[in-house]
Scaffold this motif. Structure first.
Motif, PDB file in Angstrom:
ATOM      1  N   UNK A  74     -50.528  61.611  45.227  1.00 49.40           N
ATOM      2  CA  UNK A  74     -51.328  60.664  44.470  1.00 49.40           C
ATOM      3  C   UNK A  74     -51.000  59.452  44.796  1.00 49.40           C
ATOM      4  N   UNK A  75     -50.896  59.336  46.205  1.00 45.51           N
ATOM      5  CA  UNK A  75     -50.722  57.779  46.822  1.00 45.51           C
ATOM      6  C   UNK A  75     -51.254  57.734  48.280  1.00 45.51           C
ATOM      7  N   UNK A  76     -51.220  56.740  48.756  1.00 48.99           N
ATOM      8  CA  UNK A  76     -51.622  56.706  50.272  1.00 48.99           C
ATOM      9  C   UNK A  76     -50.666  57.171  50.948  1.00 48.99           C
ATOM     10  N   UNK A  77     -50.851  57.492  52.256  1.00 48.60           N
ATOM     11  CA  UNK A  77     -50.120  58.169  53.080  1.00 48.60           C
ATOM     12  C   UNK A  77     -50.818  57.785  54.426  1.00 48.60           C
ATOM     13  N   UNK A  78     -49.893  57.695  55.587  1.00 49.71           N
ATOM     14  CA  UNK A  78     -50.506  57.639  56.897  1.00 49.71           C
ATOM     15  C   UNK A  78     -49.427  57.997  58.015  1.00 49.71           C
ATOM     16  N   UNK A  90     -45.905  56.645  53.365  1.00 53.13           N
ATOM     17  CA  UNK A  90     -46.240  56.542  51.974  1.00 53.13           C
ATOM     18  C   UNK A  90     -46.145  55.395  51.672  1.00 53.13           C
ATOM     19  N   UNK A  91     -47.164  54.871  50.845  1.00 48.67           N
ATOM     20  CA  UNK A  91     -47.139  53.332  50.221  1.00 48.67           C
ATOM     21  C   UNK A  91     -47.261  53.739  48.696  1.00 48.67           C
ATOM     22  N   UNK A  92     -46.342  52.946  47.956  1.00 50.33           N
ATOM     23  CA  UNK A  92     -46.454  53.030  46.594  1.00 50.33           C
ATOM     24  C   UNK A  92     -47.425  51.879  45.909  1.00 50.33           C
ATOM     25  N   UNK A  93     -48.682  52.151  46.303  1.00 50.66           N
ATOM     26  CA  UNK A  93     -49.798  51.370  45.891  1.00 50.66           C
ATOM     27  C   UNK A  93     -51.192  52.177  45.969  1.00 50.66           C
ATOM     28  N   UNK A  94     -52.094  51.475  45.594  1.00 50.03           N
ATOM     29  CA  UNK A  94     -53.286  52.585  45.778  1.00 50.03           C
ATOM     30  C   UNK A  94     -54.345  52.070  47.038  1.00 50.03           C
ATOM     31  N   UNK A  95     -54.057  51.215  47.391  1.00 48.55           N
ATOM     32  CA  UNK A  95     -54.657  50.659  48.706  1.00 48.55           C
ATOM     33  C   UNK A  95     -54.198  51.406  49.973  1.00 48.55           C
ATOM     34  N   UNK A  96     -55.331  51.879  50.804  1.00 54.52           N
ATOM     35  CA  UNK A  96     -55.009  52.879  52.032  1.00 54.52           C
ATOM     36  C   UNK A  96     -54.730  51.888  53.189  1.00 54.52           C
ATOM     37  N   UNK A 114     -49.086  42.193  52.451  1.00 49.25           N
ATOM     38  CA  UNK A 114     -48.343  42.942  52.970  1.00 49.25           C
ATOM     39  C   UNK A 114     -47.762  43.951  52.098  1.00 49.25           C
ATOM     40  N   UNK A 115     -47.626  45.479  52.252  1.00 46.83           N
ATOM     41  CA  UNK A 115     -47.043  46.384  51.635  1.00 46.83           C
ATOM     42  C   UNK A 115     -45.781  47.022  52.095  1.00 46.83           C
ATOM     43  N   UNK A 116     -44.907  47.240  51.472  1.00 47.95           N
ATOM     44  CA  UNK A 116     -43.872  47.936  52.021  1.00 47.95           C
ATOM     45  C   UNK A 116     -44.050  49.402  52.407  1.00 47.95           C
ATOM     46  N   UNK A 117     -43.749  50.011  53.736  1.00 51.06           N
ATOM     47  CA  UNK A 117     -43.837  51.177  54.089  1.00 51.06           C
ATOM     48  C   UNK A 117     -42.970  52.002  53.719  1.00 51.06           C
ATOM     49  N   UNK A 118     -42.861  53.032  53.123  1.00 48.19           N
ATOM     50  CA  UNK A 118     -41.643  54.136  52.892  1.00 48.19           C
ATOM     51  C   UNK A 118     -42.017  55.257  54.111  1.00 48.19           C
ATOM     52  N   UNK A 119     -40.930  55.259  54.998  1.00 42.69           N
ATOM     53  CA  UNK A 119     -41.075  56.169  55.916  1.00 42.69           C
ATOM     54  C   UNK A 119     -40.494  57.539  55.507  1.00 42.69           C
ATOM     55  N   UNK A 120     -41.233  58.529  55.839  1.00 40.52           N
ATOM     56  CA  UNK A 120     -40.924  60.118  55.277  1.00 40.52           C
ATOM     57  C   UNK A 120     -40.620  60.801  56.640  1.00 40.52           C
ATOM     58  N   UNK A 121     -39.286  61.266  56.766  1.00 40.32           N
ATOM     59  CA  UNK A 121     -38.768  62.040  57.847  1.00 40.32           C
ATOM     60  C   UNK A 121     -39.414  63.352  57.639  1.00 40.32           C
ATOM     61  N   UNK A 122     -40.008  63.953  56.730  1.00 44.56           N
ATOM     62  CA  UNK A 122     -40.630  65.213  56.449  1.00 44.56           C
ATOM     63  C   UNK A 122     -41.787  65.206  55.836  1.00 44.56           C
ATOM     64  N   UNK A 123     -42.682  66.170  56.513  1.00 38.57           N
ATOM     65  CA  UNK A 123     -43.990  66.283  55.907  1.00 38.57           C
ATOM     66  C   UNK A 123     -44.129  66.290  54.313  1.00 38.57           C
TER      67      UNK A 123
END
Lengths: 126, 363
Positions: free
Chosen positions: B325-329, B292-298, B351-360
């Protein structure tokens, strides 16, 4: 059908322009544009003081589906960009001609406004 | 290359409902009706009805059907109980994916397979090319079926209003065959591609519109609305379900995609086994991550992922998550960076930091 207010001027890229009484012009995107974009999630707008040529990219509007460039309809300097759109980009889908105006600029050549499409000419492009 | 787009049996209903129709995998499909976010939230909170008739169907039957499918699929086919379905991948010898599929077992020697629209013709050819001496019949039924997905917390209540089938008895990945809204011969399975509860219904093509109408009418009071492919994509991405051509493809294997649970090495032989085994044991060269991103840009497909100034991957899917309520990918990232907390993604020069998610993002 999408709304095209008679009091505004338009570009073929689906921006609208409103001449203000103080000589500035306000710019936004049309009802047709917001409908084509779908749910808007982010809008990137320039800071006050930046200048643009007519046709130059001044920002980006991003919807769930795609990111699209915003083109400056006339040359000028940005006086203000709409701070509300930072937190509520979806306002573009609800009030494209009202609360969701994007930037206000001081035109380099005020006569440029009258060279833009009027409502009838813009409607004919849709 | 102006290929004529195919239309599903529900096309006239989409037009009547005011859908925005777009080309998708050779089909003219509804991308949205009322709006992607509204449709997405309807599925999470109430219910949504999808036309997924573009998906393909093929029947495989005969004395050797189970053994034949076991030889082509990564998952175990011979242990599926009649009345149940199983998710599987079908691989190339190099471990790349031909397609991902749901396979229904109708009886001991009869299986029914749901194929991705973009791969249906390729898959059926692949099955035929590998028959060899096996005693199986492969019957292309793509034109015979319409397919609806009824998804959301109220799906069971709504479906129960138009069918006498004992829905409560259908377990996850189980199915029943029977009458739905006056249409007989429907296959009703407790499966879906949204991360919410619900059913998928295979029905004779001519029954597509009447059954869809009956469901929309019955479900209206429960908040049921038609949902297009736009929300289907954001729903499946929140649930971390792969989409062929994105998280899995001819170049991305099930091991890389985090689908190792569908690969059964206890089977002595299946296409791709050796390559997948090497990847599973040695670790693949790259893997799919969810972020996910802590931003509004996808961050959209093709965007570059960086570790510092080094490009280490690319975005495979990106959308806005209405639930978060934020971009995911998802992104394919080189081995060694899949647990990094330092990854960024380039979006139009930022450049936006990626937050890796280990669960859906949804259960």
């Amino acid at each position: 059908m999408s709304q095209v207010p008679a009091t505004l001027r338009y570009t073929k890229d689906h921006e609208w322009v409103r001449q203000e009484s103080d000589g500035t012009v306000t710019i936004g995107i049309t009802d047709h544009a917001q409908a084509a974009l779908g749910d808007v999630t982010f809008i990137d707008l320039p800071k006050a003081g930046k200048s643009f040529q007519s046709g130059e990219v001044f920002g980006t509007v991003e919807s769930v589906k795609a990111a699209s460039d915003l083109y400056c309809p006339i040359a000028g300097e940005v006086i203000e960009s709409n701070p509300t759109l930072n937190d509520s980009p979806d306002l573009v889908n609800r009030e494209p001609y009202g609360g969701a105006w994007m930037i206000r600029i001081k035109p380099k050549n005020p006569a440029e406004v009258s060279q833009l499409l009027d409502a009838a000419a813009y409607s004919a492009t849709l | 290359m102006s290929e004529t787009l195919q239309r599903t049996p529900l096309y006239d209903l989409h037009v009547e409902l005011g859908a925005r129709l777009v080309p998708f995998a050779g089909w003219e499909m509804p991308v949205q009706y009322s709006g992607i976010i509204e449709e997405h939230l309807a599925v999470r909170r109430a219910a949504g009805l999808f036309d997924v008739s573009h998906m393909g169907e093929v029947r495989v039957r005969g004395r050797d059907a189970a053994a034949f499918l076991d030889r082509l699929m990564t998952n175990e086919m011979s242990t599926i109980k009649p009345g149940s379905a199983r998710y599987t991948v079908m691989c190339q010898p190099d471990g790349g994916c031909v397609d991902d599929l749901i396979i229904y077992r109708f009886s001991e020697n009869e299986f029914f397979i749901c194929l991705n629209a973009s791969n249906a013709a390729k898959d059926i050819q692949w099955l035929r090319d590998h028959v060899g001496t096996a005693k199986v019949e492969i019957i292309d039924e793509c034109k015979l079926w319409a397919q609806l997905a009824l998804q959301g917390p109220f799906a069971e209540k709504i479906l129960g209003l138009v069918t006498a089938l004992p829905l409560a008895s259908i377990k996850r990945f189980g199915f029943l065959v029977g009458e739905v809204a006056g249409a007989s011969g429907c296959v009703v399975s407790r499966t879906g591609y949204t991360g919410s509860a619900g059913f998928e219904i295979y029905l004779p093509a001519a029954s597509g519109i009447p059954v869809a109408r009956a469901l929309l009418t019955a479900g209206k009071a429960h908040g049921l609305i038609p949902v297009g492919l736009g929300a289907r994509d954001s729903l499946r991405l929140e649930a971390n379900y792969p989409l062929y051509g994105h998280e899995i493809s001819e170049r991305i294997s099930p091991i890389q995609a985090g689908l190792g649970w569908t690969v059964k090495f206890n089977k002595e032989q299946f296409i791709g086994r050796e390559a997948l085994r090497r990847q599973a044991e040695g670790g693949p060269s790259s893997s799919v991550i969810l972020f996910s991103l802590n931003d509004r840009r996808i961050a959209r497909q093709g965007a570059t992922v960086y570790a510092g100034e080094t490009p280490v991957g690319e975005v495979l899917s990106g959308t806005f998550s209405p639930t978060m309520n934020k971009p995911i990918g998802t992104a394919l990232v080189a081995a060694g960076y899949v647990n990094s907390e330092q990854l960024t993604v380039d979006i139009r020069g930022t450049r936006l930091p990626l937050s890796i998610s280990v669960i859906p993002f949804v259960k």
